[in-house]
Motif scaffolding. Structure first.
Motif, PDB file in Angstrom:
ATOM      1  N   ALA A  26      -7.035  -1.662  -8.837  1.00  0.00           N
ATOM      2  CA  ALA A  26      -7.176  -2.533  -7.677  1.00  0.00           C
ATOM      3  C   ALA A  26      -8.527  -2.292  -7.029  1.00  0.00           C
ATOM      4  CB  ALA A  26      -6.037  -2.274  -6.689  1.00  0.00           C
ATOM      5  N   ARG A  27      -9.504  -3.046  -7.418  1.00  0.00           N
ATOM      6  CA  ARG A  27     -10.855  -2.910  -6.867  1.00  0.00           C
ATOM      7  C   ARG A  27     -11.139  -4.075  -5.931  1.00  0.00           C
ATOM      8  NH1 ARG A  27     -14.332  -0.601 -11.924  1.00  0.00           N
ATOM      9  NH2 ARG A  27     -12.950   1.151 -12.329  1.00  0.00           N
ATOM     10  N   VAL A  28     -11.036  -3.812  -4.669  1.00  0.00           N
ATOM     11  CA  VAL A  28     -11.219  -4.842  -3.655  1.00  0.00           C
ATOM     12  C   VAL A  28     -12.701  -5.174  -3.528  1.00  0.00           C
ATOM     13  CG1 VAL A  28     -10.882  -5.352  -1.205  1.00  0.00           C
ATOM     14  CG2 VAL A  28      -9.146  -4.068  -2.461  1.00  0.00           C
ATOM     15  N   SER A  29     -13.002  -6.448  -3.422  1.00  0.00           N
ATOM     16  CA  SER A  29     -14.397  -6.885  -3.310  1.00  0.00           C
ATOM     17  C   SER A  29     -14.955  -6.538  -1.938  1.00  0.00           C
ATOM     18  CB  SER A  29     -14.489  -8.399  -3.533  1.00  0.00           C
ATOM     19  OG  SER A  29     -13.896  -9.096  -2.446  1.00  0.00           O
ATOM     20  N   GLY A  30     -16.258  -6.489  -1.848  1.00  0.00           N
ATOM     21  CA  GLY A  30     -16.924  -6.238  -0.572  1.00  0.00           C
ATOM     22  C   GLY A  30     -16.596  -7.304   0.453  1.00  0.00           C
ATOM     23  N   GLU A  31     -16.486  -8.545   0.006  1.00  0.00           N
ATOM     24  CA  GLU A  31     -16.153  -9.654   0.897  1.00  0.00           C
ATOM     25  C   GLU A  31     -14.740  -9.490   1.466  1.00  0.00           C
ATOM     26  OE1 GLU A  31     -15.387 -14.446   0.562  1.00  0.00           O
ATOM     27  OE2 GLU A  31     -16.811 -13.525  -0.812  1.00  0.00           O
ATOM     28  N   ALA A  32     -13.785  -9.131   0.613  1.00  0.00           N
ATOM     29  CA  ALA A  32     -12.405  -8.934   1.078  1.00  0.00           C
ATOM     30  C   ALA A  32     -12.324  -7.750   2.040  1.00  0.00           C
ATOM     31  CB  ALA A  32     -11.466  -8.721  -0.103  1.00  0.00           C
ATOM     32  N   LEU A  51       1.869   0.271  -5.565  1.00  0.00           N
ATOM     33  CA  LEU A  51       2.450   1.221  -6.513  1.00  0.00           C
ATOM     34  C   LEU A  51       3.751   0.671  -7.099  1.00  0.00           C
ATOM     35  CD1 LEU A  51       1.751   4.605  -4.717  1.00  0.00           C
ATOM     36  CD2 LEU A  51       0.848   3.882  -6.942  1.00  0.00           C
ATOM     37  N   ALA A  52       4.579   0.057  -6.263  1.00  0.00           N
ATOM     38  CA  ALA A  52       5.833  -0.525  -6.743  1.00  0.00           C
ATOM     39  C   ALA A  52       5.561  -1.697  -7.681  1.00  0.00           C
ATOM     40  CB  ALA A  52       6.688  -0.967  -5.563  1.00  0.00           C
ATOM     41  N   TYR A  53       4.574  -2.505  -7.353  1.00  0.00           N
ATOM     42  CA  TYR A  53       4.211  -3.687  -8.140  1.00  0.00           C
ATOM     43  C   TYR A  53       3.618  -3.296  -9.492  1.00  0.00           C
ATOM     44  CZ  TYR A  53       1.906  -8.228  -9.039  1.00  0.00           C
ATOM     45  OH  TYR A  53       1.480  -9.411  -9.571  1.00  0.00           O
ATOM     46  N   SER A  54       2.866  -2.207  -9.514  1.00  0.00           N
ATOM     47  CA  SER A  54       2.160  -1.822 -10.736  1.00  0.00           C
ATOM     48  C   SER A  54       3.034  -1.054 -11.714  1.00  0.00           C
ATOM     49  CB  SER A  54       0.921  -0.993 -10.404  1.00  0.00           C
ATOM     50  OG  SER A  54       1.304   0.248  -9.844  1.00  0.00           O
ATOM     51  N   GLY A  55       4.193  -0.603 -11.254  1.00  0.00           N
ATOM     52  CA  GLY A  55       5.057   0.173 -12.140  1.00  0.00           C
ATOM     53  C   GLY A  55       4.681   1.637 -12.077  1.00  0.00           C
ATOM     54  N   PRO A  56       5.140   2.400 -13.053  1.00  0.00           N
ATOM     55  CA  PRO A  56       4.879   3.849 -12.997  1.00  0.00           C
ATOM     56  C   PRO A  56       3.395   4.160 -13.167  1.00  0.00           C
ATOM     57  CG  PRO A  56       5.960   3.260 -15.043  1.00  0.00           C
ATOM     58  CD  PRO A  56       5.884   2.020 -14.215  1.00  0.00           C
ATOM     59  N   LEU A  83      -3.416  -6.835  -9.594  1.00  0.00           N
ATOM     60  CA  LEU A  83      -3.420  -5.766  -8.590  1.00  0.00           C
ATOM     61  C   LEU A  83      -4.554  -5.938  -7.588  1.00  0.00           C
ATOM     62  CD1 LEU A  83      -2.400  -2.762 -10.831  1.00  0.00           C
ATOM     63  CD2 LEU A  83      -1.079  -3.762  -8.960  1.00  0.00           C
ATOM     64  N   THR A  84      -5.708  -6.381  -8.054  1.00  0.00           N
ATOM     65  CA  THR A  84      -6.829  -6.615  -7.147  1.00  0.00           C
ATOM     66  C   THR A  84      -6.501  -7.731  -6.162  1.00  0.00           C
ATOM     67  OG1 THR A  84      -8.467  -5.801  -8.715  1.00  0.00           O
ATOM     68  CG2 THR A  84      -9.263  -7.300  -7.012  1.00  0.00           C
ATOM     69  N   HIS A  85      -5.934  -8.828  -6.660  1.00  0.00           N
ATOM     70  CA  HIS A  85      -5.576  -9.941  -5.773  1.00  0.00           C
ATOM     71  C   HIS A  85      -4.502  -9.530  -4.773  1.00  0.00           C
ATOM     72  CE1 HIS A  85      -8.147 -12.950  -7.509  1.00  0.00           C
ATOM     73  NE2 HIS A  85      -7.671 -12.709  -8.725  1.00  0.00           N
ATOM     74  N   ALA A  86      -3.547  -8.734  -5.209  1.00  0.00           N
ATOM     75  CA  ALA A  86      -2.516  -8.250  -4.293  1.00  0.00           C
ATOM     76  C   ALA A  86      -3.130  -7.367  -3.209  1.00  0.00           C
ATOM     77  CB  ALA A  86      -1.436  -7.479  -5.061  1.00  0.00           C
ATOM     78  N   ALA A  87      -4.053  -6.492  -3.602  1.00  0.00           N
ATOM     79  CA  ALA A  87      -4.718  -5.616  -2.631  1.00  0.00           C
ATOM     80  C   ALA A  87      -5.552  -6.437  -1.654  1.00  0.00           C
ATOM     81  CB  ALA A  87      -5.595  -4.594  -3.348  1.00  0.00           C
ATOM     82  N   GLU A  88      -6.280  -7.412  -2.164  1.00  0.00           N
ATOM     83  CA  GLU A  88      -7.096  -8.257  -1.297  1.00  0.00           C
ATOM     84  C   GLU A  88      -6.228  -9.123  -0.387  1.00  0.00           C
ATOM     85  OE1 GLU A  88     -11.245  -8.700  -3.778  1.00  0.00           O
ATOM     86  OE2 GLU A  88      -9.805 -10.331  -3.919  1.00  0.00           O
ATOM     87  N   GLY A  89      -4.997  -9.383  -0.820  1.00  0.00           N
ATOM     88  CA  GLY A  89      -4.071 -10.161  -0.013  1.00  0.00           C
ATOM     89  C   GLY A  89      -3.375  -9.345   1.062  1.00  0.00           C
ATOM     90  N   GLY A  90      -3.668  -8.049   1.106  1.00  0.00           N
ATOM     91  CA  GLY A  90      -3.132  -7.216   2.170  1.00  0.00           C
ATOM     92  C   GLY A  90      -2.000  -6.293   1.768  1.00  0.00           C
ATOM     93  N   ALA A  91      -1.658  -6.239   0.485  1.00  0.00           N
ATOM     94  CA  ALA A  91      -0.586  -5.337   0.055  1.00  0.00           C
ATOM     95  C   ALA A  91      -0.992  -3.889   0.321  1.00  0.00           C
ATOM     96  CB  ALA A  91      -0.299  -5.531  -1.433  1.00  0.00           C
ATOM     97  N   ASN A  92      -0.066  -3.112   0.865  1.00  0.00           N
ATOM     98  CA  ASN A  92      -0.374  -1.711   1.134  1.00  0.00           C
ATOM     99  C   ASN A  92      -0.181  -0.870  -0.136  1.00  0.00           C
ATOM    100  OD1 ASN A  92       2.392  -1.050   0.899  1.00  0.00           O
ATOM    101  ND2 ASN A  92       2.718  -1.325   3.081  1.00  0.00           N
ATOM    102  N   THR A  93      -0.539   0.391  -0.063  1.00  0.00           N
ATOM    103  CA  THR A  93      -0.492   1.267  -1.234  1.00  0.00           C
ATOM    104  C   THR A  93       0.914   1.372  -1.809  1.00  0.00           C
ATOM    105  OG1 THR A  93      -2.360   2.520  -0.390  1.00  0.00           O
ATOM    106  CG2 THR A  93      -1.061   3.565  -2.110  1.00  0.00           C
ATOM    107  N   SER A  94       1.909   1.510  -0.963  1.00  0.00           N
ATOM    108  CA  SER A  94       3.290   1.618  -1.444  1.00  0.00           C
ATOM    109  C   SER A  94       3.712   0.366  -2.209  1.00  0.00           C
ATOM    110  CB  SER A  94       4.251   1.842  -0.272  1.00  0.00           C
ATOM    111  OG  SER A  94       3.982   3.064   0.345  1.00  0.00           O
ATOM    112  N   THR A  95       3.345  -0.784  -1.689  1.00  0.00           N
ATOM    113  CA  THR A  95       3.674  -2.042  -2.348  1.00  0.00           C
ATOM    114  C   THR A  95       2.941  -2.156  -3.678  1.00  0.00           C
ATOM    115  OG1 THR A  95       4.041  -3.109  -0.214  1.00  0.00           O
ATOM    116  CG2 THR A  95       3.640  -4.557  -2.093  1.00  0.00           C
TER     117      THR A  95
END
Length: 73
Positions: free
Chosen positions: A52-58, A37-42, A23-35
């Motif tokens: 999904a904890r995005v790094s300071g660098e990302a 949520l769908a990826y993570s399941g319920p 989830l963190t890599h997906a978020a850092e890759g630009g996935a939005n919240t809706s995506t």
């Protein structure tokens, strides 16, 4: 036996750690919240925020890409 196979295949990572990492890599890759949520399941947005904890660098790269002053014409 199954645990040993899983541990060998993942390098000792737990399912929780793998979920957090995916989830963190997906978020850092630009996935939005809706995506995400769908990826993570319920799950809830609050739960997603824990996984999904995005790094300071990302975050800095994301901000720089949206800075109008940094854009070239």
């Amino acid at each position: 036996m199954v645990y040993e196979l899983f541990e060998a295949a993942t390098g000792g990572w737990t399912l929780h750690q793998l979920r957090h990492s995916a989830l963190t890599h997906a978020a850092e890759g630009g996935a939005n919240t809706s995506t995400l949520l769908a990826y993570s399941g319920p799950t809830s947005v609050a739960s997603l925020a824990r996984y999904a904890r995005v790094s300071g660098e990302a975050l800095a790269c994301w901000r720089a890409g949206r800075d109008p002053a940094a854009r070239t014409r």
